[in-house]
Design a protein around this motif. Structure first.
Motif, PDB file in Angstrom:
ATOM      1  N   LEU B  99      12.233 -69.511 -53.194  1.00 28.02           N
ATOM      2  CA  LEU B  99      12.964 -68.312 -52.787  1.00 28.02           C
ATOM      3  C   LEU B  99      14.471 -68.547 -52.712  1.00 28.02           C
ATOM      4  O   LEU B  99      15.216 -67.659 -52.333  1.00 28.02           O
ATOM      5  CB  LEU B  99      12.415 -67.795 -51.448  1.00 28.02           C
ATOM      6  N   GLY B 100      14.927 -69.767 -53.050  1.00 27.65           N
ATOM      7  CA  GLY B 100      16.361 -69.972 -53.244  1.00 27.65           C
ATOM      8  C   GLY B 100      17.124 -70.671 -52.134  1.00 27.65           C
ATOM      9  O   GLY B 100      18.356 -70.658 -52.136  1.00 27.65           O
ATOM     10  N   LEU B 234      10.165 -67.391 -44.647  1.00 26.89           N
ATOM     11  CA  LEU B 234       9.901 -66.889 -45.999  1.00 26.89           C
ATOM     12  C   LEU B 234      10.246 -65.406 -46.084  1.00 26.89           C
ATOM     13  O   LEU B 234      10.775 -64.930 -47.093  1.00 26.89           O
ATOM     14  CB  LEU B 234       8.443 -67.158 -46.384  1.00 26.89           C
ATOM     15  N   TYR B 235       9.966 -64.663 -45.010  1.00 25.77           N
ATOM     16  CA  TYR B 235      10.414 -63.274 -44.917  1.00 25.77           C
ATOM     17  C   TYR B 235      11.932 -63.223 -45.039  1.00 25.77           C
ATOM     18  O   TYR B 235      12.491 -62.429 -45.797  1.00 25.77           O
ATOM     19  CB  TYR B 235       9.965 -62.667 -43.585  1.00 25.77           C
ATOM     20  N   SER B 238      13.168 -63.939 -48.570  1.00 24.69           N
ATOM     21  CA  SER B 238      12.871 -62.801 -49.455  1.00 24.69           C
ATOM     22  C   SER B 238      13.845 -61.663 -49.187  1.00 24.69           C
ATOM     23  O   SER B 238      14.319 -60.995 -50.116  1.00 24.69           O
ATOM     24  CB  SER B 238      11.436 -62.310 -49.227  1.00 24.69           C
ATOM     25  N   ALA B 239      14.141 -61.426 -47.908  1.00 27.19           N
ATOM     26  CA  ALA B 239      15.077 -60.365 -47.540  1.00 27.19           C
ATOM     27  C   ALA B 239      16.472 -60.660 -48.097  1.00 27.19           C
ATOM     28  O   ALA B 239      17.155 -59.763 -48.601  1.00 27.19           O
ATOM     29  CB  ALA B 239      15.128 -60.200 -46.018  1.00 27.19           C
ATOM     30  N   SER B 241      17.192 -62.426 -50.765  1.00 26.95           N
ATOM     31  CA  SER B 241      17.148 -62.197 -52.206  1.00 26.95           C
ATOM     32  C   SER B 241      17.139 -60.709 -52.516  1.00 26.95           C
ATOM     33  O   SER B 241      17.906 -60.224 -53.356  1.00 26.95           O
ATOM     34  CB  SER B 241      15.910 -62.860 -52.817  1.00 26.95           C
ATOM     35  N   PHE B 242      16.276 -59.974 -51.822  1.00 28.57           N
ATOM     36  CA  PHE B 242      16.181 -58.525 -52.081  1.00 28.57           C
ATOM     37  C   PHE B 242      17.540 -57.851 -51.862  1.00 28.57           C
ATOM     38  O   PHE B 242      17.998 -57.058 -52.683  1.00 28.57           O
ATOM     39  CB  PHE B 242      15.114 -57.895 -51.188  1.00 28.57           C
ATOM     40  N   ALA B 243      18.192 -58.182 -50.746  1.00 29.11           N
ATOM     41  CA  ALA B 243      19.449 -57.509 -50.396  1.00 29.11           C
ATOM     42  C   ALA B 243      20.598 -57.900 -51.322  1.00 29.11           C
ATOM     43  O   ALA B 243      21.452 -57.079 -51.642  1.00 29.11           O
ATOM     44  CB  ALA B 243      19.823 -57.817 -48.943  1.00 29.11           C
TER      45      ALA B 243
END
Lengths: 248, 248
Positions: B99-100, B234-235, B238-239, B241-243
């Motif tokens: 996830l980066g 992990l949430y 992901s947040a 990355s999404f944002a």
């Protein structure tokens, strides 16, 4: 506080006799005494704060309805091509439940290496359902996600109705598609039903991708990194929560 | 395509002799022949497409630099209170890498049940670093996240510098705080350094929360469901990355 799901409605006297397995966990495992509290989610999907009033017969008195509702604004079905190893479906179900999923369907995808024959299916789904039950209690959900198995993508596309359908597709990300999921989430409405499809380890086949086009399934990218088959659904669920619960 | 990280810079002749472990994997395990390709990330953090030109000596010719960069716009350090079981740090490192994440630090938190004594620390971190190495190759990162251990929160707060610091705090979510993380991400700039802190199973202690206030760590909620200690980071990733990668 400990939460249990009970398939009962609220009685007039606001007293509930705990089912055997719940009574065992609350009274025997956690050693609850009279006056100790727990949260029960009844079949109205509402959570109630309860007090143990009779240890011997495991009877609780409902004190009040709890206002918090931990359900996602969207109803999300994750449909995952059967992964290779046993631990991956378990991880998807456990974490998906914590992240608010409504339903998880495993289907045999063209490139699925693992197959669940008829004898195995019920046992495997029952085990995964138990994991969902436990995770729903622990994460303080108001709903237990349902776990299902379908033999292939065609059946899935035929049987699952949804307002919005997406597929996590690597090629979509490679082609520089970055904003479709965000746009779709920004335009979503409460209680919309979403279906999100994910391939197994080897990805989805060309035939599966074209099958999905017929059913208006939108390919969406989940960022520039290659996510494992079990990571992509968790990224997706987190993105849904972030977009609809935190950034709205 | 198979990707490897190599601690070398680009030579004038654009030829590289693969290090022993990489040569073993590419030539012996994957049975690569002359003409077969792989991707190498050199110490400039750039990825290059390479062709095997000498099987015996495991020499590749660099063909071209690859343009894709799979790194997150933000540099994120995850700092996690030591979880109880061995599989949780492994999951955080593997999925965090996909996830980066830039860096993962495990620290002994007040409520950590597990402790890594001096003898164990190096071995545990080396094992986790190997997991990060593998996940970075598989997810086609340009950077390998660094895995570290720190004895406690005080050391962490003293040693880790960041532009923005947040802590995932259950109480914050309970108090109805839902938008701070989204606001901070919407206001973020490329290359900002973020520190995100997560408690172990029992959560963070009052003392730790007040320690963090002194260092301007912002409490943020991650939605209404209770996330396990390994799910919250992990949430968060992901947040991020999404944002910053999909919804910008």
């Amino acid at each position: 506080m400990q939460r249990y799901f009970i398939n009962e409605s609220l009685s007039d006297d606001h007293q509930i006799t705990l089912p055997k397995d719940v009574a065992h966990h609350f009274v025997t495992v956690l050693r609850a005494n009279e006056g100790d509290q727990c949260e029960l989610v009844l079949n109205d999907h509402q959570a109630y704060q309860c007090t143990l009033i009779d240890v011997e017969h495991a009877i609780v008195q409902v004190q009040k309805q709890l206002k918090q509702n931990a359900e996602l604004p969207l109803q999300v079905t994750l449909a995952c091509g059967l992964p290779k190893t046993k631990d991956k479906p378990e991880l998807i179900v456990q974490k998906g439940t914590e992240l608010g999923v409504t339903e998880v369907i495993f289907f045999e995808s063209d490139r699925s290496v693992s197959h669940w024959n008829n004898g195995k299916q019920n046992k495997k789904i029952a085990r995964l359902q138990k994991i969902a039950d436990g995770a729903a209690e622990q994460s303080h959900r108001n709903l237990i996600p349902q776990i299902k198995y379908l033999p292939n993508l065609a059946t899935l596309l035929e049987e699952v109705q949804a307002d919005k359908k997406v597929v996590a597709w690597e090629e979509s990300a490679k082609q520089g598609e970055t904003s479709r999921l965000a746009q779709m989430l920004n335009d979503s409405h409460p209680n919309e039903k979403w279906l999100a499809i994910f391939g197994p380890e080897g990805g989805l086949s060309e035939q599966e991708i074209s099958q999905m086009k017929t059913y208006q399934v939108q390919p969406v990218g989940l960022g520039p990194r290659i996510l494992r088959t079990e990571t992509a659904p968790l990224y997706f669920m987190s993105a849904v929560s972030f977009a609809t619960e935190l950034n709205h």
